[in-house]
Design an enzyme around this catalytic site. Structure first.
Site, PDB file in Angstrom:
ATOM      1  CG  ASN A 106     -47.042   9.321   0.677  1.00 42.83           C
ATOM      2  OD1 ASN A 106     -47.321   9.178  -0.566  1.00 42.83           O
ATOM      3  ND2 ASN A 106     -47.514   8.139   0.855  1.00 42.83           N
ATOM      4  CE  LYS A 188     -49.137   8.793  -3.280  1.00 42.25           C
ATOM      5  NZ  LYS A 188     -48.551   7.412  -2.574  1.00 42.25           N
TER       6      LYS A 188
HETATM    7  P1  NAD Z   1     -44.358   1.115   7.100  1.00 41.86           P
HETATM    8  O1  NAD Z   1     -44.637   1.715   8.194  1.00 41.86           O
HETATM    9  O2  NAD Z   1     -45.195  -0.271   6.201  1.00 41.86           O
HETATM   10  O3  NAD Z   1     -42.869   0.925   7.134  1.00 41.86           O
HETATM   11  C1  NAD Z   1     -42.264   2.053   8.015  1.00 41.86           C
HETATM   12  C2  NAD Z   1     -41.034   1.771   8.584  1.00 41.86           C
HETATM   13  O4  NAD Z   1     -42.040   1.305  10.438  1.00 41.86           O
HETATM   14  C3  NAD Z   1     -40.122   0.382   8.334  1.00 41.86           C
HETATM   15  O5  NAD Z   1     -39.145   0.445   9.385  1.00 41.86           O
HETATM   16  C4  NAD Z   1     -41.079  -0.946   9.096  1.00 41.86           C
HETATM   17  O6  NAD Z   1     -40.649  -2.089   9.859  1.00 41.86           O
HETATM   18  C5  NAD Z   1     -41.262  -0.176  10.084  1.00 41.86           C
HETATM   19  N1  NAD Z   1     -43.009  -0.721  11.082  1.00 41.86           N
HETATM   20  C6  NAD Z   1     -43.656  -1.218  10.298  1.00 41.86           C
HETATM   21  N2  NAD Z   1     -45.063  -1.733  11.031  1.00 41.86           N
HETATM   22  C7  NAD Z   1     -43.758  -1.965  12.321  1.00 41.86           C
HETATM   23  C8  NAD Z   1     -44.996  -2.420  13.299  1.00 41.86           C
HETATM   24  N3  NAD Z   1     -45.796  -3.065  13.438  1.00 41.86           N
HETATM   25  N4  NAD Z   1     -43.725  -2.361  14.438  1.00 41.86           N
HETATM   26  C9  NAD Z   1     -42.719  -1.182  14.413  1.00 41.86           C
HETATM   27  N5  NAD Z   1     -42.652  -0.489  13.255  1.00 41.86           N
HETATM   28  C10 NAD Z   1     -42.903  -1.203  12.409  1.00 41.86           C
HETATM   29  O7  NAD Z   1     -44.212   1.511   5.848  1.00 41.86           O
HETATM   30  P2  NAD Z   1     -44.972   2.471   4.641  1.00 41.86           P
HETATM   31  O8  NAD Z   1     -46.017   1.958   4.623  1.00 41.86           O
HETATM   32  O9  NAD Z   1     -43.497   0.847   3.367  1.00 41.86           O
HETATM   33  O10 NAD Z   1     -44.571   3.679   3.938  1.00 41.86           O
HETATM   34  C11 NAD Z   1     -42.885   4.126   3.990  1.00 41.86           C
HETATM   35  C12 NAD Z   1     -43.471   5.264   2.917  1.00 41.86           C
HETATM   36  O11 NAD Z   1     -44.126   5.163   1.589  1.00 41.86           O
HETATM   37  C13 NAD Z   1     -43.997   6.679   3.648  1.00 41.86           C
HETATM   38  O12 NAD Z   1     -43.841   7.893   3.702  1.00 41.86           O
HETATM   39  C14 NAD Z   1     -45.989   5.816   3.190  1.00 41.86           C
HETATM   40  O13 NAD Z   1     -46.690   7.581   3.413  1.00 41.86           O
HETATM   41  C15 NAD Z   1     -45.544   5.779   1.879  1.00 41.86           C
HETATM   42  N6  NAD Z   1     -46.306   5.194   0.476  1.00 41.86           N
HETATM   43  C16 NAD Z   1     -46.779   4.351   1.191  1.00 41.86           C
HETATM   44  C17 NAD Z   1     -47.135   2.852   0.331  1.00 41.86           C
HETATM   45  C18 NAD Z   1     -48.706   2.482   0.982  1.00 41.86           C
HETATM   46  O14 NAD Z   1     -49.195   2.086   0.043  1.00 41.86           O
HETATM   47  N7  NAD Z   1     -47.959   1.532   2.070  1.00 41.86           N
HETATM   48  C19 NAD Z   1     -48.033   3.870  -0.692  1.00 41.86           C
HETATM   49  C20 NAD Z   1     -46.812   4.702  -1.311  1.00 41.86           C
HETATM   50  C21 NAD Z   1     -46.656   6.116  -0.346  1.00 41.86           C
HETATM   51  C1  AOT Z   2     -52.403   6.175  -2.401  1.00 40.17           C
HETATM   52  N1  AOT Z   2     -52.908   5.845  -1.126  1.00 40.17           N
HETATM   53  O1  AOT Z   2     -50.371   6.669  -0.738  1.00 40.17           O
HETATM   54  C2  AOT Z   2     -51.373   5.465  -3.132  1.00 40.17           C
HETATM   55  O2  AOT Z   2     -52.664   5.199   1.092  1.00 40.17           O
HETATM   56  O3  AOT Z   2     -51.273   6.779   2.005  1.00 40.17           O
HETATM   57  C3  AOT Z   2     -51.550   5.795   1.252  1.00 40.17           C
HETATM   58  C4  AOT Z   2     -51.056   6.345   0.153  1.00 40.17           C
HETATM   59  C5  AOT Z   2     -51.918   5.301  -4.612  1.00 40.17           C
HETATM   60  C6  AOT Z   2     -52.376   6.483  -5.338  1.00 40.17           C
HETATM   61  C7  AOT Z   2     -53.608   6.555  -4.259  1.00 40.17           C
HETATM   62  C8  AOT Z   2     -53.691   6.379  -2.619  1.00 40.17           C
END
Ligand code: NAD
Ligand code: AOT
Length: 313
Positions: A106, A188
């Site tokens: 994101n 997004k």
């Molecule tokens: P995440 O925080 O789950 O993971 C990212 C990194 O942080 C990983 O290396 C993970 O091991 C580490 N991490 C997670 N929890 C931790 C903790 N408690 N202590 C230490 N390290 C920790 O991130 P994500 O949700 O997978 O997001 C990755 C990217 O994708 C971001 O840019 C996010 O905005 C985007 N994204 C996320 C979602 C979603 O639903 N989670 C949806 C669309 C896009």
């Molecule tokens: C989201 N949410 O991206 C994903 O929580 O960072 C987030 C995120 C898909 C559609 C709408 C919201």
């Protein structure tokens, strides 16, 4: 395909599991030792649409990849933005002349970081509507459906992305080529630039926020700043389309009862947020183009204040 998932948090776990189920050779790289230890012991586990699953995949700490012998055809970046450059630096020994690197984080402007490490011909930039959560070290929670839009930043265009699209689609990740990825990234970012910061500061889920009497005027004000900055860069956005996507987040039957990932990070886990790469990126672009961005600026400051109050790391 030989694939590295660089950052195996919530989203990295989803992509790793789905690509592994589709018979790809998946190697995991992460920086969280407790998570790595749990995955080495019990495999990567998930509640996947209500079913408990696990899969054994090799996992390495990003500081130990120099020991790894793996010629990756594709790297999928899934760190948080703040961890992106450290990860790119760490995996340099595994990224070869032919390795495609896909970024689905994101936020705005990640290509400026990635192109310092990867030739543009190999960069695939995109965004995703998939979601994911982590229950704790080694265990993800994966529900619902999603999609991916991506574009190749090199001169070859779609043909450079085709093998990657085929692999993602064979894993049911619903990927399609976009000729205009910056539009979809900004679209997004409008969702994240409203829902993430506002629900975090207001301690609300998306439906509860959306039903307040002031939701519409706050959202319109923030979105108008994203639009002005996009227009200055000739990035096309459609107002009604963007607002429809934001309003769909208020639906209690679908995702309205969820808290955005920024809420989970900061309020639940006291982790630093990506606000500087969402609303903060609009503030910086606004300064560059002489466009006022008071709402994005205020929201960024509020989230930073909350990070300090909670001692976020
Ligand atoms: P995440 O925080 O789950 O993971 C990212 C990194 O942080 C990983 O290396 C993970 O091991 C580490 N991490 C997670 N929890 C931790 C903790 N408690 N202590 C230490 N390290 C920790 O991130 P994500 O949700 O997978 O997001 C990755 C990217 O994708 C971001 O840019 C996010 O905005 C985007 N994204 C996320 C979602 C979603 O639903 N989670 C949806 C669309 C896009
Ligand atoms: C989201 N949410 O991206 C994903 O929580 O960072 C987030 C995120 C898909 C559609 C709408 C919201």
């Amino acid at each position: 395909m030989k694939i590295i998932i660089a950052g195996v948090g919530a989203m990295g776990s989803r992509f790793a599991l789905m690509l592994h189920q589709a018979q790809n050779d998946v190697l995991l790289v992460d920086g969280w030792q407790a998570h790595i230890d749990a995955i080495r012991k019990d495999g990567l586990r998930a509640n996947f649409n209500g079913e408990e699953i696990s899969a054994k995949m090799p996992i390495y700490h990003q500081e130990e990849v120099s020991k790894v012998d793996f010629s990756a055809e594709l790297v999928i970046l899934f760190t948080k933005v703040m961890q992106l450059e450290g990860m790119l630096q760490a995996i340099k020994p595994l990224v070869h002349k032919e390795t495609k690197v896909l970024c689905l984080l994101n936020g705005i402007g990640h290509e400026d970081i990635i192109k310092k490490y990867v030739p543009l011909e190999n960069v695939l930039l995109g965004n995703t509507m998939w979601t994911a959560g982590l229950e704790g070290p080694g265990k993800a929670k994966l529900f619902g459906n999603g999609s991916i839009d991506l574009q190749s930043l090199g001169t070859e265009g779609e043909s450079a992305a085709r093998p990657v699209l085929d692999v993602l689609n064979a894993a049911k990740l619903n990927a399609k080529y976009s000729e205009n990825i910056l539009s979809s990234i900004y679209k997004k970012a409008c969702v994240n630039g409203t829902m993430n910061g506002l629900c975090t500061i207001l301690d609300a889920n998306m439906a509860d926020f959306g039903e307040t009497s002031v939701a519409e005027q706050i959202v319109e004000a923030i979105v108008s700043e994203f639009f002005a900055v996009a227009k200055a860069q000739n990035i096309e956005l459609h107002h009604d389309e963007v607002m429809a996507q934001i309003y769909s987040c208020y639906n209690r039957e679908t995702i309205g009862l969820h808290h955005p990932s920024m809420y989970q990070d900061l309020i639940i886990n006291h982790r630093l947020t990506e606000i500087d790469y969402i609303n903060g990126a609009i503030v910086r672009k606004g300064q560059q183009f002489n466009i006022p961005t008071p709402y994005c600026s205020f929201l960024t400051e509020l989230v930073h204040a909350k990070e300090e109050i909670l001692g976020a790391k």
